[in-house]
Design a protein around this motif. Structure first.
Motif, PDB file in Angstrom:
ATOM      1  N   LEU A 121       0.831  -1.202   0.000  1.00  0.00           N
ATOM      2  CA  LEU A 121       0.000   0.000   0.000  1.00  0.00           C
ATOM      3  C   LEU A 121       0.865   1.252   0.000  1.00  0.00           C
ATOM      4  O   LEU A 121       0.583   2.205  -0.723  1.00  0.00           O
ATOM      5  CB  LEU A 121      -0.950   0.011   1.194  1.00  0.00           C
ATOM      6  CG  LEU A 121      -1.822   1.272   1.310  1.00  0.00           C
ATOM      7  CD1 LEU A 121      -2.674   1.478   0.061  1.00  0.00           C
ATOM      8  CD2 LEU A 121      -2.688   1.192   2.549  1.00  0.00           C
TER       9      LEU A 121
ATOM     10  N   ARG B   5       2.079   1.849  -3.418  1.00  0.00           N
ATOM     11  CA  ARG B   5       0.984   2.320  -4.274  1.00  0.00           C
ATOM     12  C   ARG B   5       0.622   3.761  -3.953  1.00  0.00           C
ATOM     13  O   ARG B   5       0.309   4.542  -4.850  1.00  0.00           O
ATOM     14  CB  ARG B   5      -0.233   1.403  -4.084  1.00  0.00           C
ATOM     15  CG  ARG B   5      -1.339   1.699  -5.047  1.00  0.00           C
ATOM     16  CD  ARG B   5      -0.886   1.462  -6.469  1.00  0.00           C
ATOM     17  NE  ARG B   5      -1.972   1.712  -7.388  1.00  0.00           N
ATOM     18  CZ  ARG B   5      -1.859   2.453  -8.470  1.00  0.00           C
ATOM     19  NH1 ARG B   5      -0.713   3.011  -8.797  1.00  0.00           N
ATOM     20  NH2 ARG B   5      -2.889   2.628  -9.257  1.00  0.00           N
TER      21      ARG B   5
ATOM     22  N   ALA C  74       0.414   6.865  -6.395  1.00  0.00           N
ATOM     23  CA  ALA C  74      -0.840   7.627  -6.453  1.00  0.00           C
ATOM     24  C   ALA C  74      -0.583   9.110  -6.246  1.00  0.00           C
ATOM     25  O   ALA C  74      -1.164   9.951  -6.941  1.00  0.00           O
ATOM     26  CB  ALA C  74      -1.821   7.108  -5.409  1.00  0.00           C
TER      27      ALA C  74
ATOM     28  N   ASP D 118      -6.320  -3.028   3.653  1.00  0.00           N
ATOM     29  CA  ASP D 118      -6.973  -3.368   2.389  1.00  0.00           C
ATOM     30  C   ASP D 118      -8.064  -2.351   2.041  1.00  0.00           C
ATOM     31  O   ASP D 118      -8.228  -1.991   0.878  1.00  0.00           O
ATOM     32  CB  ASP D 118      -7.557  -4.778   2.451  1.00  0.00           C
ATOM     33  CG  ASP D 118      -6.483  -5.853   2.444  1.00  0.00           C
ATOM     34  OD1 ASP D 118      -5.330  -5.558   2.062  1.00  0.00           O
ATOM     35  OD2 ASP D 118      -6.795  -6.999   2.833  1.00  0.00           O
TER      36      ASP D 118
ATOM     37  N   ARG E 284      -6.455   0.670   0.629  1.00  0.00           N
ATOM     38  CA  ARG E 284      -6.005   0.400  -0.737  1.00  0.00           C
ATOM     39  C   ARG E 284      -7.180   0.502  -1.710  1.00  0.00           C
ATOM     40  O   ARG E 284      -7.056   1.089  -2.786  1.00  0.00           O
ATOM     41  CB  ARG E 284      -5.369  -0.980  -0.831  1.00  0.00           C
ATOM     42  CG  ARG E 284      -4.825  -1.301  -2.219  1.00  0.00           C
ATOM     43  CD  ARG E 284      -4.310  -2.710  -2.326  1.00  0.00           C
ATOM     44  NE  ARG E 284      -5.176  -3.725  -1.753  1.00  0.00           N
ATOM     45  CZ  ARG E 284      -6.300  -4.173  -2.328  1.00  0.00           C
ATOM     46  NH1 ARG E 284      -6.689  -3.693  -3.473  1.00  0.00           N
ATOM     47  NH2 ARG E 284      -7.014  -5.105  -1.737  1.00  0.00           N
ATOM     48  N   VAL E 285      -8.329  -0.024  -1.338  1.00  0.00           N
ATOM     49  CA  VAL E 285      -9.514   0.052  -2.192  1.00  0.00           C
ATOM     50  C   VAL E 285      -9.908   1.507  -2.421  1.00  0.00           C
ATOM     51  O   VAL E 285     -10.225   1.907  -3.552  1.00  0.00           O
ATOM     52  CB  VAL E 285     -10.682  -0.763  -1.582  1.00  0.00           C
ATOM     53  CG1 VAL E 285     -12.002  -0.446  -2.263  1.00  0.00           C
ATOM     54  CG2 VAL E 285     -10.383  -2.244  -1.659  1.00  0.00           C
TER      55      VAL E 285
ATOM     56  N   ILE F 261      -7.996   4.184  -2.329  1.00  0.00           N
ATOM     57  CA  ILE F 261      -7.013   4.831  -3.212  1.00  0.00           C
ATOM     58  C   ILE F 261      -7.218   4.361  -4.651  1.00  0.00           C
ATOM     59  O   ILE F 261      -7.141   5.164  -5.586  1.00  0.00           O
ATOM     60  CB  ILE F 261      -5.578   4.550  -2.715  1.00  0.00           C
ATOM     61  CG1 ILE F 261      -5.305   5.340  -1.444  1.00  0.00           C
ATOM     62  CG2 ILE F 261      -4.541   4.872  -3.783  1.00  0.00           C
ATOM     63  CD1 ILE F 261      -5.397   6.851  -1.593  1.00  0.00           C
ATOM     64  N   GLU F 262      -7.480   3.085  -4.849  1.00  0.00           N
ATOM     65  CA  GLU F 262      -7.703   2.578  -6.208  1.00  0.00           C
ATOM     66  C   GLU F 262      -8.943   3.222  -6.820  1.00  0.00           C
ATOM     67  O   GLU F 262      -8.948   3.564  -8.010  1.00  0.00           O
ATOM     68  CB  GLU F 262      -7.828   1.052  -6.210  1.00  0.00           C
ATOM     69  CG  GLU F 262      -6.543   0.323  -5.906  1.00  0.00           C
ATOM     70  CD  GLU F 262      -5.405   0.640  -6.869  1.00  0.00           C
ATOM     71  OE1 GLU F 262      -5.652   0.879  -8.067  1.00  0.00           O
ATOM     72  OE2 GLU F 262      -4.248   0.642  -6.406  1.00  0.00           O
ATOM     73  N   GLN F 263      -9.996   3.418  -6.030  1.00  0.00           N
ATOM     74  CA  GLN F 263     -11.198   4.083  -6.531  1.00  0.00           C
ATOM     75  C   GLN F 263     -10.884   5.520  -6.930  1.00  0.00           C
ATOM     76  O   GLN F 263     -11.330   5.990  -7.982  1.00  0.00           O
ATOM     77  CB  GLN F 263     -12.300   4.058  -5.478  1.00  0.00           C
ATOM     78  CG  GLN F 263     -12.902   2.703  -5.261  1.00  0.00           C
ATOM     79  CD  GLN F 263     -13.852   2.654  -4.074  1.00  0.00           C
ATOM     80  OE1 GLN F 263     -13.850   3.536  -3.209  1.00  0.00           O
ATOM     81  NE2 GLN F 263     -14.671   1.611  -4.015  1.00  0.00           N
TER      82      GLN F 263
ATOM     83  N   LEU G 270      -7.956   6.702  -7.856  1.00  0.00           N
ATOM     84  CA  LEU G 270      -7.133   6.672  -9.064  1.00  0.00           C
ATOM     85  C   LEU G 270      -7.960   6.331 -10.304  1.00  0.00           C
ATOM     86  O   LEU G 270      -7.724   6.884 -11.384  1.00  0.00           O
ATOM     87  CB  LEU G 270      -5.985   5.676  -8.890  1.00  0.00           C
ATOM     88  CG  LEU G 270      -4.921   6.107  -7.885  1.00  0.00           C
ATOM     89  CD1 LEU G 270      -3.917   4.992  -7.681  1.00  0.00           C
ATOM     90  CD2 LEU G 270      -4.224   7.375  -8.345  1.00  0.00           C
ATOM     91  N   ASN G 271      -8.925   5.444 -10.145  1.00  0.00           N
ATOM     92  CA  ASN G 271      -9.819   5.130 -11.272  1.00  0.00           C
ATOM     93  C   ASN G 271     -10.615   6.363 -11.688  1.00  0.00           C
ATOM     94  O   ASN G 271     -10.806   6.611 -12.885  1.00  0.00           O
ATOM     95  CB  ASN G 271     -10.754   3.979 -10.918  1.00  0.00           C
ATOM     96  CG  ASN G 271     -10.033   2.651 -10.844  1.00  0.00           C
ATOM     97  OD1 ASN G 271      -8.969   2.471 -11.425  1.00  0.00           O
ATOM     98  ND2 ASN G 271     -10.614   1.711 -10.110  1.00  0.00           N
TER      99      ASN G 271
ATOM    100  N   GLU H 104      -8.298   8.700 -13.540  1.00  0.00           N
ATOM    101  CA  GLU H 104      -8.064   8.182 -14.896  1.00  0.00           C
ATOM    102  C   GLU H 104      -9.274   8.432 -15.785  1.00  0.00           C
ATOM    103  O   GLU H 104      -9.128   8.800 -16.955  1.00  0.00           O
ATOM    104  CB  GLU H 104      -7.733   6.694 -14.841  1.00  0.00           C
ATOM    105  CG  GLU H 104      -7.366   6.106 -16.171  1.00  0.00           C
ATOM    106  CD  GLU H 104      -6.118   6.728 -16.793  1.00  0.00           C
ATOM    107  OE1 GLU H 104      -6.009   6.682 -18.034  1.00  0.00           O
ATOM    108  OE2 GLU H 104      -5.271   7.270 -16.066  1.00  0.00           O
TER     109      GLU H 104
END
Length: 121
Positions: free
Chosen positions: A42, A45, A49, A99, A102-103, A105-107, A109-110, A113
């Protein structure tokens, strides 16, 4: 017959104690290793990020990566102070919070994008 039953129960209890003693620490160590691995992943990442967010939004505004980095620091300090005595359940809880971060941050970043690749106008 009762004596055989009592001896069987005693042997089974002794065997269970040995198995718990032998595999309990391994389970805890595995849980600790998984928490540390998840934290390292994480953190890496989050650094990526931060660079991606700054490339799109600049340095201004709310800093969700900074918030997540502070949470990671809080988790690492907790592990340092309590990790040796933490139960596997507590370590699993810490891993779950990592976790979840991490979810999030991924959201984020999505979403970045999606905005970056959306057609103008």
């Amino acid at each position: 017959m009762t004596l055989v039953l009592l001896l069987t129960v005693a042997v089974l209890a002794a065997l269970a104690s040995v198995l718990i003693w032998q595999f309990g620490p391994a389970r805890r160590q595995r849980a600790m290793r998984e928490v540390l691995d998840a934290a390292d992943a994480l953190e890496a990442r989050l650094r990526t990020a931060r660079a991606e967010i700054e490339a799109v939004a600049g340095d201004e505004g709310r800093d969700p990566v900074g918030d997540a980095m502070r949470e990671m620091l809080r988790q690492r300090l907790w592990l340092r102070d309590h990790g040796r005595r933490a139960s596997p359940a507590q370590l699993i809880e810490v891993r779950a919070s990592i976790d979840a971060a991490r979810v999030k941050i991924e959201q984020l970043l999505n979403e970045i994008e999606r905005v970056r690749t959306a057609p103008l106008g």
